[in-house]
Design an enzyme around this catalytic site. Structure first.
Site, PDB file in Angstrom:
ATOM      1  N   ARG A  49       0.788  -1.237   0.000  1.00 27.01           N
ATOM      2  CA  ARG A  49       0.000   0.000   0.000  1.00 27.01           C
ATOM      3  C   ARG A  49       0.817   1.282   0.000  1.00 27.01           C
ATOM      4  NH1 ARG A  49      -4.174  -2.145   4.496  1.00 27.01           N
ATOM      5  NH2 ARG A  49      -2.126  -2.726   5.268  1.00 27.01           N
ATOM      6  N   ARG A  63      -5.474  -2.082  -6.273  1.00 29.29           N
ATOM      7  CA  ARG A  63      -6.345  -2.501  -5.158  1.00 29.29           C
ATOM      8  C   ARG A  63      -7.679  -1.763  -5.157  1.00 29.29           C
ATOM      9  NH1 ARG A  63      -8.093  -4.048  -1.901  1.00 29.29           N
ATOM     10  NH2 ARG A  63      -7.326  -3.845   0.216  1.00 29.29           N
ATOM     11  N   ASP A  74      -0.018 -14.118   0.190  1.00 27.69           N
ATOM     12  CA  ASP A  74      -0.001 -13.903   1.635  1.00 27.69           C
ATOM     13  C   ASP A  74       0.217 -15.239   2.312  1.00 27.69           C
ATOM     14  OD1 ASP A  74      -0.613 -11.645   3.691  1.00 27.69           O
ATOM     15  OD2 ASP A  74      -1.493 -13.475   4.471  1.00 27.69           O
TER      16      ASP A  74
HETATM   17  O1  CP3 Z   1       6.773  -9.294   1.054  1.00 24.56           O
HETATM   18  C1  CP3 Z   1       6.008  -9.154   0.070  1.00 24.56           C
HETATM   19  O2  CP3 Z   1       5.895  -8.082  -0.572  1.00 24.56           O
HETATM   20  C2  CP3 Z   1       5.250 -10.351  -0.449  1.00 24.56           C
HETATM   21  C3  CP3 Z   1       3.892 -10.465  -0.099  1.00 24.56           C
HETATM   22  C4  CP3 Z   1       3.513 -10.697   1.357  1.00 24.56           C
HETATM   23  C5  CP3 Z   1       2.351 -10.144   1.926  1.00 24.56           C
HETATM   24  N1  CP3 Z   1       2.215 -10.620   3.189  1.00 24.56           N
HETATM   25  C6  CP3 Z   1       1.436  -9.229   1.237  1.00 24.56           C
HETATM   26  C7  CP3 Z   1       0.349  -8.584   1.982  1.00 24.56           C
HETATM   27  C8  CP3 Z   1       4.121 -11.484   2.334  1.00 24.56           C
HETATM   28  C9  CP3 Z   1       5.412 -12.253   2.258  1.00 24.56           C
HETATM   29  C10 CP3 Z   1       3.276 -11.444   3.479  1.00 24.56           C
HETATM   30  C11 CP3 Z   1       3.560 -12.187   4.716  1.00 24.56           C
HETATM   31  C12 CP3 Z   1       2.673 -12.082   5.855  1.00 24.56           C
HETATM   32  N2  CP3 Z   1       1.312 -11.908   5.881  1.00 24.56           N
HETATM   33  C13 CP3 Z   1       3.117 -12.259   7.177  1.00 24.56           C
HETATM   34  C14 CP3 Z   1       4.522 -12.585   7.601  1.00 24.56           C
HETATM   35  C15 CP3 Z   1       5.440 -11.461   7.579  1.00 24.56           C
HETATM   36  C16 CP3 Z   1       5.052 -10.250   8.358  1.00 24.56           C
HETATM   37  O3  CP3 Z   1       4.929  -9.191   7.733  1.00 24.56           O
HETATM   38  O4  CP3 Z   1       4.942 -10.351   9.578  1.00 24.56           O
HETATM   39  C17 CP3 Z   1       1.990 -12.140   8.012  1.00 24.56           C
HETATM   40  C18 CP3 Z   1       1.990 -12.222   9.518  1.00 24.56           C
HETATM   41  C19 CP3 Z   1       0.861 -11.918   7.176  1.00 24.56           C
HETATM   42  C20 CP3 Z   1      -0.568 -11.798   7.605  1.00 24.56           C
HETATM   43  C21 CP3 Z   1      -1.155 -10.552   7.099  1.00 24.56           C
HETATM   44  N3  CP3 Z   1      -1.514 -10.342   5.795  1.00 24.56           N
HETATM   45  C22 CP3 Z   1      -1.391  -9.351   7.814  1.00 24.56           C
HETATM   46  C23 CP3 Z   1      -1.151  -9.158   9.294  1.00 24.56           C
HETATM   47  C24 CP3 Z   1      -1.879  -8.404   6.888  1.00 24.56           C
HETATM   48  C25 CP3 Z   1      -2.220  -6.948   7.115  1.00 24.56           C
HETATM   49  C26 CP3 Z   1      -3.660  -6.751   7.307  1.00 24.56           C
HETATM   50  C27 CP3 Z   1      -4.029  -5.288   7.127  1.00 24.56           C
HETATM   51  O5  CP3 Z   1      -5.234  -5.018   7.209  1.00 24.56           O
HETATM   52  O6  CP3 Z   1      -3.157  -4.462   6.885  1.00 24.56           O
HETATM   53  C28 CP3 Z   1      -1.939  -9.049   5.639  1.00 24.56           C
HETATM   54  C29 CP3 Z   1      -2.410  -8.455   4.359  1.00 24.56           C
HETATM   55  C30 CP3 Z   1      -1.358  -8.208   3.349  1.00 24.56           C
HETATM   56  N4  CP3 Z   1      -0.421  -9.120   2.967  1.00 24.56           N
HETATM   57  C31 CP3 Z   1      -1.204  -7.023   2.590  1.00 24.56           C
HETATM   58  C32 CP3 Z   1      -0.132  -7.264   1.714  1.00 24.56           C
HETATM   59  C33 CP3 Z   1       0.415  -6.344   0.671  1.00 24.56           C
HETATM   60  C34 CP3 Z   1      -2.070  -5.789   2.645  1.00 24.56           C
HETATM   61  C35 CP3 Z   1      -3.264  -6.064   1.779  1.00 24.56           C
HETATM   62  C36 CP3 Z   1      -3.983  -4.825   1.306  1.00 24.56           C
HETATM   63  O7  CP3 Z   1      -4.780  -4.287   2.064  1.00 24.56           O
HETATM   64  O8  CP3 Z   1      -3.769  -4.437   0.149  1.00 24.56           O
END
Ligand code: CP3
Length: 343
Positions: A29, A38, A74
């Site tokens: 984002r 998005r 994710d």
């Molecule tokens: O690193 C990268 O760019 C690759 C893609 C990636 C995402 N999430 C994209 C994402 C990777 C490797 C992850 C890993 C991930 N997801 C973890 C482990 C690493 C870390 O950051 O701790 C965890 C715990 C998650 C679980 C998760 N997914 C959370 C806590 C969230 C955020 C929720 C929120 O409302 O912000 C996500 C969503 C997520 N995953 C987004 C992205 C780009 C945001 C989605 C959006 O709103 O566009």
């Protein structure tokens, strides 16, 4: 030749002319190009649409010039075919239903067959390998069993992880069955990503750092080791990352990753020493350092780059994911500072 990518060389501890950099959550984002896509589709739709997921993966390669791409998906995606309903609610983070509570709940979960259950992830990898050829290598990833279990048992994000830890301490049969099922799923999922073309994989054990070293050894290490032992990793380096891991690094090393991810709460040279000085490291700038005045960012990067020289390989990264309000020009300033460092 693809073996010559500096990111892969650094992962193998081979000499490089400069330190490679990529950034956890580098597609997301904080980038306008990402927000534009998005605006037209939900996050989970984006993950399930290979052409769009590939497009988003490439955005930070084009805009920032980082030295590796990471598959856009994710860690929670493979939990859906295991039998969990996943949604992202505005301001709440992920919601997983039903939460896993009992041994019977665990027994109802499936170990996934990636080619059938998440074909779109593998198709995204295949598209990306074609598009990235000769530019940068592609990193695949999975959550580690403990971090995935935390979302399944808590039903989403958590502050104190009371449900997860209560299961771990008191319901050993359910906990072991869940962790074993997750380990089997992660092995299949990562091996399928490797077969589809991932050139390195990162295992995110983000929440392992909530545990004492004793509990990490008892409740997490055996399953992480099961995962790393099960990977077809002859030619594919494995990066193991946990947040808040300063006291766990030596224990995490016992799973034999090729590279250890390090968060910012420890100086990188102290982390290298705690690891015995013989394993490449990845990290470890505080993501909020990108909120410093732009001109102060290079000095922060250089401090870490100098410490990284003490390891057999260093891949520059943040200590955790880039935060959504970050100014993209500051991220670019960081990438440029790492690329220009000659010290
Ligand atoms: O690193 C990268 O760019 C690759 C893609 C990636 C995402 N999430 C994209 C994402 C990777 C490797 C992850 C890993 C991930 N997801 C973890 C482990 C690493 C870390 O950051 O701790 C965890 C715990 C998650 C679980 C998760 N997914 C959370 C806590 C969230 C955020 C929720 C929120 O409302 O912000 C996500 C969503 C997520 N995953 C987004 C992205 C780009 C945001 C989605 C959006 O709103 O566009």
């Amino acid at each position: 030749m693809s073996e010559d990518y500096i990111f892969l060389k650094a992962c193998r501890g081979e000499p490089v002319d400069r330190t490679p950099i990529w950034i956890m959550r580098q597609a997301g984002r904080y980038m306008k190009e990402y927000r534009d896509i998005r605006a037209k589709m939900s996050f989970l739709e984006l993950c399930a649409t290979p052409e769009k997921a590939a497009e988003v993966t490439l955005q930070p390669i084009d805009a920032l010039g980082v030295d590796a791409a990471i598959l856009f998906s994710d860690i929670l995606v493979p939990l859906v075919p295991m039998g969990i309903e996943l949604s992202f609610k505005e301001g709440m983070g992920p919601v997983l239903e039903p939460a896993v509570k009992t041994l019977a709940d665990v027994e109802a979960l499936r170990v996934i067959e990636p080619e059938e259950d998440v074909p779109y992830v593998l198709e995204t990898i295949r598209i990306l390998r074609r598009e990235l050829e000769g530019r940068v290598p592609l990193i695949g990833f999975s959550g580690a069993p403990y971090t995935l279990a935390s979302y399944m048992v808590e039903g989403g994000s958590s502050k104190n992880f009371i449900k997860l830890k209560t299961m771990m301490y008191k319901e050993n049969a359910a906990y072991d069955a869940l962790m074993t099922k997750l380990a089997k799923t992660v092995i299949k999922y990562l091996n399928a990503q490797i077969a589809a073309g991932a050139q390195a994989v990162q295992v995110f054990d983000t929440w392992a750092g909530i545990l004492s070293p004793h509990d990490y050894t008892t409740f997490v290490a055996p399953y992480t080791k099961m995962v790393l032992d099960g990977l077809n990793r002859e030619t594919v380096p494995v990066i193991l990352y946990a947040n808040n891991s300063a006291t766990l690094l030596a224990l995490m090393k016992e799973a034999k990753p090729d590279v250890m991810g390090v968060d910012w709460r420890i100086n990188l040279d102290d982390a290298i020493e705690a690891l015995g000085g013989d394993i490449p490291v990845q990290g470890n700038l505080d993501p909020t350092a990108l909120f410093l005045p732009r001109e102060e960012i290079p000095a922060r990067a250089e401090e870490i780059l100098r410490m990284g020289k003490k390891a057999p390989g260093h891949i520059f990264n943040l200590g955790h994911g880039v935060l959504p309000p970050t100014d993209v020009d500051n991220v670019k300033a960081l990438v440029d500072a790492v690329h220009n460092f000659t010290g």
